[in-house]
Design a protein around this motif. Structure first.
Motif, mmCIF file in Angstrom:
data_model
loop_
_atom_site.group_PDB
_atom_site.id
_atom_site.type_symbol
_atom_site.label_atom_id
_atom_site.label_comp_id
_atom_site.label_asym_id
_atom_site.label_seq_id
_atom_site.Cartn_x
_atom_site.Cartn_y
_atom_site.Cartn_z
ATOM 1 N N ALA A 11 0.628 -1.483 0.085
ATOM 2 C CA ALA A 11 -0.213 -0.111 0.003
ATOM 3 C C ALA A 11 0.564 1.226 0.199
ATOM 4 N N SER A 12 1.815 1.551 1.033
ATOM 5 C CA SER A 12 2.408 2.500 1.469
ATOM 6 C C SER A 12 2.967 3.213 -0.002
ATOM 7 N N THR A 13 3.866 1.409 -1.022
ATOM 8 C CA THR A 13 4.782 1.844 -2.145
ATOM 9 C C THR A 13 4.109 1.826 -3.371
ATOM 10 N N GLY A 14 2.689 1.831 -3.172
ATOM 11 C CA GLY A 14 1.946 2.023 -4.441
ATOM 12 C C GLY A 14 1.746 3.571 -4.381
ATOM 13 N N LEU A 15 1.463 4.170 -2.836
ATOM 14 C CA LEU A 15 1.032 5.628 -3.088
ATOM 15 C C LEU A 15 2.835 6.491 -3.546
ATOM 16 N N LEU A 16 4.077 5.761 -3.352
ATOM 17 C CA LEU A 16 5.259 6.077 -3.353
ATOM 18 C C LEU A 16 5.012 5.887 -5.349
ATOM 19 N N LEU A 17 4.980 4.749 -5.686
ATOM 20 C CA LEU A 17 5.098 4.512 -6.982
ATOM 21 C C LEU A 17 4.166 5.918 -7.870
ATOM 22 N N LYS A 18 3.186 5.985 -7.607
ATOM 23 C CA LYS A 18 2.158 6.741 -8.855
ATOM 24 C C LYS A 18 2.994 8.370 -8.657
ATOM 25 N N LYS A 19 4.112 8.236 -7.505
ATOM 26 C CA LYS A 19 3.849 9.820 -7.532
ATOM 27 C C LYS A 19 5.209 9.613 -8.446
ATOM 28 N N MET A 20 6.358 8.595 -9.011
ATOM 29 C CA MET A 20 7.377 8.443 -9.078
ATOM 30 C C MET A 20 6.824 8.023 -10.463
ATOM 31 N N GLU A 21 5.881 7.531 -10.832
ATOM 32 C CA GLU A 21 5.655 7.895 -12.231
ATOM 33 C C GLU A 21 5.282 9.036 -12.948
ATOM 34 N N SER A 26 7.435 13.217 -16.347
ATOM 35 C CA SER A 26 8.252 14.764 -16.016
ATOM 36 C C SER A 26 9.069 15.322 -16.892
ATOM 37 N N ILE A 27 10.672 13.941 -16.088
ATOM 38 C CA ILE A 27 12.131 14.359 -16.741
ATOM 39 C C ILE A 27 12.073 13.721 -17.545
ATOM 40 N N GLY A 28 11.246 12.847 -19.093
ATOM 41 C CA GLY A 28 10.681 12.233 -20.070
ATOM 42 C C GLY A 28 11.760 11.203 -19.807
ATOM 43 N N VAL A 29 12.326 9.977 -18.553
ATOM 44 C CA VAL A 29 11.969 8.737 -18.246
ATOM 45 C C VAL A 29 11.197 7.618 -18.341
ATOM 46 N N GLU A 30 11.281 6.920 -19.241
ATOM 47 C CA GLU A 30 10.308 5.552 -19.837
ATOM 48 C C GLU A 30 10.555 5.222 -17.788
ATOM 49 N N LEU A 31 9.744 4.414 -17.751
ATOM 50 C CA LEU A 31 9.563 3.392 -16.228
ATOM 51 C C LEU A 31 8.741 2.490 -15.986
ATOM 52 N N SER A 32 8.909 1.610 -15.798
ATOM 53 C CA SER A 32 8.139 0.227 -15.315
ATOM 54 C C SER A 32 8.305 -0.085 -14.276
ATOM 55 N N ILE A 33 7.190 0.545 -13.453
ATOM 56 C CA ILE A 33 7.309 -0.138 -12.104
ATOM 57 C C ILE A 33 6.218 -0.813 -11.574
ATOM 58 N N LYS A 34 5.856 -1.518 -10.605
ATOM 59 C CA LYS A 34 5.170 -2.348 -10.066
ATOM 60 C C LYS A 34 5.586 -2.472 -8.300
ATOM 61 N N ALA A 35 4.311 -2.117 -7.726
ATOM 62 C CA ALA A 35 4.919 -2.295 -6.195
ATOM 63 C C ALA A 35 4.329 -4.145 -6.022
ATOM 64 N N ALA A 92 17.991 4.486 -8.425
ATOM 65 C CA ALA A 92 18.016 3.428 -9.252
ATOM 66 C C ALA A 92 18.631 3.549 -10.264
ATOM 67 N N GLN A 93 18.961 4.637 -10.670
ATOM 68 C CA GLN A 93 19.756 4.928 -12.170
ATOM 69 C C GLN A 93 21.277 4.165 -11.604
ATOM 70 N N GLU A 94 21.325 4.536 -10.901
ATOM 71 C CA GLU A 94 23.236 3.821 -10.158
ATOM 72 C C GLU A 94 22.543 2.143 -10.093
ATOM 73 N N MET A 95 21.613 1.774 -9.750
ATOM 74 C CA MET A 95 22.070 0.507 -9.159
ATOM 75 C C MET A 95 21.507 -0.217 -10.883
ATOM 76 N N TYR A 96 21.031 0.440 -11.515
ATOM 77 C CA TYR A 96 20.467 -0.350 -13.077
ATOM 78 C C TYR A 96 22.101 -0.479 -13.747
ATOM 79 N N ASN A 97 22.696 1.147 -13.851
ATOM 80 C CA ASN A 97 24.029 0.594 -14.593
ATOM 81 C C ASN A 97 25.262 0.101 -13.709
ATOM 82 N N ASP A 98 25.138 0.181 -12.322
ATOM 83 C CA ASP A 98 25.934 -1.400 -12.301
ATOM 84 C C ASP A 98 25.849 -2.605 -12.605
ATOM 85 N N LYS A 99 24.377 -2.612 -12.913
ATOM 86 C CA LYS A 99 23.902 -4.057 -12.853
ATOM 87 C C LYS A 99 24.559 -4.535 -14.629
#
Length: 102
Positions: A11-21, A26-35, A92-99
């Motif tokens: 539930a709490s990440t669901g709220l964060l998810l909406k704000k992150m989307e 708004s900064i032009g980043v494609e995002l696929s996200i699930k809580a 998230a970007q740092e983690m993704y780049n490291d991966k």
């Protein structure tokens, strides 16, 4: 980038998810996200690049790392509470780049 957000019940990440989307759009980043809740992350993990965990479940990070083959990191308590999407994006970007390097 595909992100799985994990918290106690989802539930709490669901709220964060909406704000992150909204923020990332708004900064032009494609995002696929699930809580999801801690009880179901294993069913979803294989479809995502990284897992971000809410601070309330960060004590289980070792277990999540052992049960998945993707990078896992907790979201800082302050960033989570304030829903600081800019800082969460940096993490998230740092983690993704490291991966991608490995």
């Amino acid at each position: 980038m595909k992100i799985l957000l994990v918290c106690a019940g989802g539930a709490s990440t669901g709220l964060l998810l909406k704000k992150m989307e909204k923020h990332w759009d708004s900064i032009g980043v494609e995002l696929s996200i699930k809580a999801c809740g801690l009880g179901s992350y294993q069913y979803h993990a294989e479809n995502y690049d990284i897992i971000l965990m809410g601070p309330q479940v960060a004590y289980r990070i070792k277990e999540v790392r052992e049960n998945t083959s993707i990078p896992v990191s907790p979201i800082a308590t302050l960033d989570y509470g304030l829903q600081n999407c800019e800082n969460i994006y940096k993490l998230a970007q740092e983690m993704y780049n490291d991966k991608e390097k490995n």
